[in-house]
Design an enzyme around this catalytic site. Structure first.
Site, PDB file in Angstrom:
ATOM      1  N   HIS A  72       0.830  -1.210   0.000  1.00  8.81           N
ATOM      2  CA  HIS A  72       0.000   0.000   0.000  1.00  8.81           C
ATOM      3  C   HIS A  72       0.864   1.258   0.000  1.00  8.81           C
ATOM      4  O   HIS A  72       1.846   1.338   0.734  1.00  8.81           O
ATOM      5  CB  HIS A  72      -0.929   0.008   1.214  1.00  8.81           C
ATOM      6  CG  HIS A  72      -2.122  -0.870   1.030  1.00  8.81           C
ATOM      7  ND1 HIS A  72      -3.248  -0.783   1.791  1.00  8.81           N
ATOM      8  CD2 HIS A  72      -2.359  -1.866   0.145  1.00  8.81           C
ATOM      9  CE1 HIS A  72      -4.138  -1.683   1.386  1.00  8.81           C
ATOM     10  NE2 HIS A  72      -3.612  -2.359   0.396  1.00  8.81           N
ATOM     11  N   TYR A 201      -9.408   5.314   7.566  1.00  8.49           N
ATOM     12  CA  TYR A 201      -9.550   5.694   8.973  1.00  8.49           C
ATOM     13  C   TYR A 201     -10.642   6.761   9.022  1.00  8.49           C
ATOM     14  O   TYR A 201     -10.451   7.855   8.470  1.00  8.49           O
ATOM     15  CB  TYR A 201      -8.233   6.258   9.514  1.00  8.49           C
ATOM     16  CG  TYR A 201      -7.139   5.212   9.677  1.00  8.49           C
ATOM     17  CD1 TYR A 201      -6.365   4.805   8.596  1.00  8.49           C
ATOM     18  CD2 TYR A 201      -6.900   4.638  10.921  1.00  8.49           C
ATOM     19  CE1 TYR A 201      -5.365   3.840   8.752  1.00  8.49           C
ATOM     20  CE2 TYR A 201      -5.900   3.675  11.083  1.00  8.49           C
ATOM     21  CZ  TYR A 201      -5.144   3.281  10.007  1.00  8.49           C
ATOM     22  OH  TYR A 201      -4.162   2.330  10.157  1.00  8.49           O
ATOM     23  N   PRO A 293      -4.256   0.272  19.172  1.00  9.66           N
ATOM     24  CA  PRO A 293      -4.029  -0.251  17.825  1.00  9.66           C
ATOM     25  C   PRO A 293      -4.057   0.777  16.701  1.00  9.66           C
ATOM     26  O   PRO A 293      -3.543   0.486  15.613  1.00  9.66           O
ATOM     27  CB  PRO A 293      -5.166  -1.263  17.644  1.00  9.66           C
ATOM     28  CG  PRO A 293      -6.231  -0.818  18.590  1.00  9.66           C
ATOM     29  CD  PRO A 293      -5.517  -0.214  19.752  1.00  9.66           C
ATOM     30  N   LYS A 297       1.049   0.006  15.222  1.00  9.44           N
ATOM     31  CA  LYS A 297       2.474   0.033  15.580  1.00  9.44           C
ATOM     32  C   LYS A 297       2.931  -1.178  16.403  1.00  9.44           C
ATOM     33  O   LYS A 297       4.135  -1.426  16.519  1.00  9.44           O
ATOM     34  CB  LYS A 297       2.789   1.304  16.391  1.00  9.44           C
ATOM     35  CG  LYS A 297       2.779   2.574  15.577  1.00  9.44           C
ATOM     36  CD  LYS A 297       3.937   2.648  14.618  1.00  9.44           C
ATOM     37  CE  LYS A 297       3.443   3.148  13.296  1.00  9.44           C
ATOM     38  NZ  LYS A 297       4.287   2.837  12.168  1.00  9.44           N
ATOM     39  N   TYR A 385       3.609   6.792  10.267  1.00  9.27           N
ATOM     40  CA  TYR A 385       2.788   5.647   9.863  1.00  9.27           C
ATOM     41  C   TYR A 385       3.622   4.590   9.154  1.00  9.27           C
ATOM     42  O   TYR A 385       3.486   3.393   9.409  1.00  9.27           O
ATOM     43  CB  TYR A 385       1.651   6.127   8.960  1.00  9.27           C
ATOM     44  CG  TYR A 385       0.596   5.068   8.713  1.00  9.27           C
ATOM     45  CD1 TYR A 385      -0.500   4.929   9.563  1.00  9.27           C
ATOM     46  CD2 TYR A 385       0.706   4.180   7.643  1.00  9.27           C
ATOM     47  CE1 TYR A 385      -1.451   3.950   9.348  1.00  9.27           C
ATOM     48  CE2 TYR A 385      -0.238   3.192   7.420  1.00  9.27           C
ATOM     49  CZ  TYR A 385      -1.317   3.084   8.288  1.00  9.27           C
ATOM     50  OH  TYR A 385      -2.260   2.100   8.080  1.00  9.27           O
TER      51      TYR A 385
HETATM   52  C1  DHB Z   1      -5.312  -3.011  11.077  1.00  6.11           C
HETATM   53  C2  DHB Z   1      -5.221  -2.716  12.410  1.00  6.11           C
HETATM   54  C3  DHB Z   1      -4.860  -1.457  12.790  1.00  6.11           C
HETATM   55  O1  DHB Z   1      -4.747  -1.154  14.083  1.00  6.11           O
HETATM   56  C4  DHB Z   1      -4.598  -0.464  11.873  1.00  6.11           C
HETATM   57  O2  DHB Z   1      -4.277   0.783  12.283  1.00  6.11           O
HETATM   58  C5  DHB Z   1      -4.681  -0.763  10.546  1.00  6.11           C
HETATM   59  C6  DHB Z   1      -5.046  -2.043  10.150  1.00  6.11           C
HETATM   60  C7  DHB Z   1      -5.697  -4.378  10.657  1.00  6.11           C
HETATM   61  O3  DHB Z   1      -5.975  -5.207  11.513  1.00  6.11           O
HETATM   62  O4  DHB Z   1      -5.727  -4.635   9.452  1.00  6.11           O
END
Ligand code: DHB
Length: 391
Positions: A72, A201, A293, A297, A385
């Protein structure tokens, strides 16, 4: 039984460390308390940074990733009924991320390890680390109904926040910094093609939502929910309706629906334990730090700990110098705190707190608008990121 490096925990940190040590010709043993099926099914995130991918390739565990991971180069932010794409690659001078689930990383590392060593024991429950501040640390564990002792030159605790390694450090010798968040994530897996090529997001008045994926036929989606939510309270239709509402934008975009194959609620929290070392005991991964999450990270931090520690042990083997081992805690804590801040920033910018006022929402929208309008603000997000370069 004796080994050079005794590793407690067969999650990503422990397994990757074992592979990297093996490639440097350093012997180690991994003790994992759960069985193989359990470890291979633990659902976690799925975004890998460049350094994580490089380490997996370097350790020989990159073949399937090479074939199956989705590369990506951007993410989308949604807020105020607008969609804004962040060109991660353009903003960072060429960096990208790989979408490949942690469960798959773990399966690849386990398969390689069982095929090619070093030893990995499942259902081997460590109950004590002894002599961490001596030259002869030891792990006491139970395996196949027998109490055993593994003596080591060094012990690495990759056994999570509640593991035996953290608790082996005397309370006066470490400090844990913690923060909890007043919401959780409700995650689902669905047998349906992703509705978009990139991750979304979404900030919305009803709370955060995330669109992610596992493959071209499996979607991974998350909804912010109150702490204590029981996943069974939600019908599949309610989940899809809520996701639809939170992802809504001006223009025509449609969320694809399909059979939901897994549902789970996970709490959000931050913790950092300092230092990440006590004598000959080192902490890595969730045993040392937990991030919420948002921003994915956790796995990448665990991988970085393993990379830094493997280099330090290789340096010790090659030169006799403990210089890199002595720097391990400071090196990794600096990265961990950066990731803590970034994860906190992403979380608090995108979620709606239970006591949130309209003023707070206006601040969030202003911040998101700034990221959409300013390449400088966007680059700061994109660099964090995609992962800051390893020193
Ligand atoms: C996923 C989990 C995340 O916390 C994130 O920021 C992006 C993707 C995932 O599980 O695909």
């Amino acid at each position: 039984m004796h080994t050079t490096i005794g590793i407690i925990g067969g999650g990503p940190a422990g397994l990757l460390l074992a592979r990297l040590l093996h490639t440097s010709g350093i012997d180690c043993v991994v003790l994992e308390s759960r069985d193989r099926a359990y470890v291979e099914q633990r659902q976690r995130a799925g975004v890998l940074e460049q350094a994580t991918v490089d380490a997996l390739r370097g350790s020989g565990a990159g073949k399937r990733l090479e074939r199956e991971a989705l590369v990506h180069e951007g993410i989308e932010l949604r807020f105020d009924h607008r969609a804004h794409r962040l060109d991660l690659t353009g903003l960072t001078g060429g960096r990208r991320v790989w979408i490949y689930a942690q469960t798959e990383v773990v399966k690849d590392l386990i398969a390689l390890q069982l095929d090619d060593g070093p030893p990995l024991h499942f259902e081997a429950r460590a109950h004590a680390v002894e002599g961490a501040d001596t030259d002869h640390p030891a792990i006491r564990f139970t395996h196949a109904g027998r109490e055993q002792t593994l003596t080591c030159d060094y012990v690495v605790g990759c056994d999570g926040f509640h593991g035996v390694a953290r608790s082996a450090v005397p309370p006066g010798a470490q400090r844990t910094y913690e923060r909890s968040y007043p919401y959780s994530w409700f995650g689902i897996l669905a047998d349906v093609a992703p509705s978009c090529d990139e991750l979304i997001y979404a900030h919305s008045p009803r709370g955060f939502a995330l669109h992610s994926m596992r493959s071209s036929t499996v979607s991974r989606l998350y909804l912010q929910v109150p702490n204590g939510t029981d996943p069974q309270e939600w019908s599949d239709e309610q989940i899809w309706d809520e996701l639809d509402t939170r992802f809504a934008v001006d223009g025509d975009w449609r969320l694809r629906r399909g059979p939901i194959t897994a549902k789970a609620v996970l709490p959000l929290r931050s913790s950092v334990t300092e230092p990440m070392r006590h004598g000959r005991l080192f902490l890595a991964g969730d045993a040392a730090h937990i991030v919420p999450p948002t921003g994915a990270k956790g796995l990448n931090l665990a991988a970085t700990d393993a990379i830094v520690l493997a280099r330090a042990f290789a340096h010790l083997q090659d030169t006799g110098s403990t210089e890199l081992l002595d720097a391990y805690s400071d090196t990794c804590l600096r990265r961990a705190w950066r990731a803590e801040h970034f994860s906190y920033f992403m979380t608090t910018t995108l979620h709606t707190g239970p006591t949130q006022t309209d003023f707070d929402t206006r601040l969030q929208l202003s911040q998101l608008d700034r990221i959409a309008a300013s390449p400088h603000a966007a680059a700061e997000l994109a660099e964090n990121y995609t992962g800051l370069p390893l020193a």
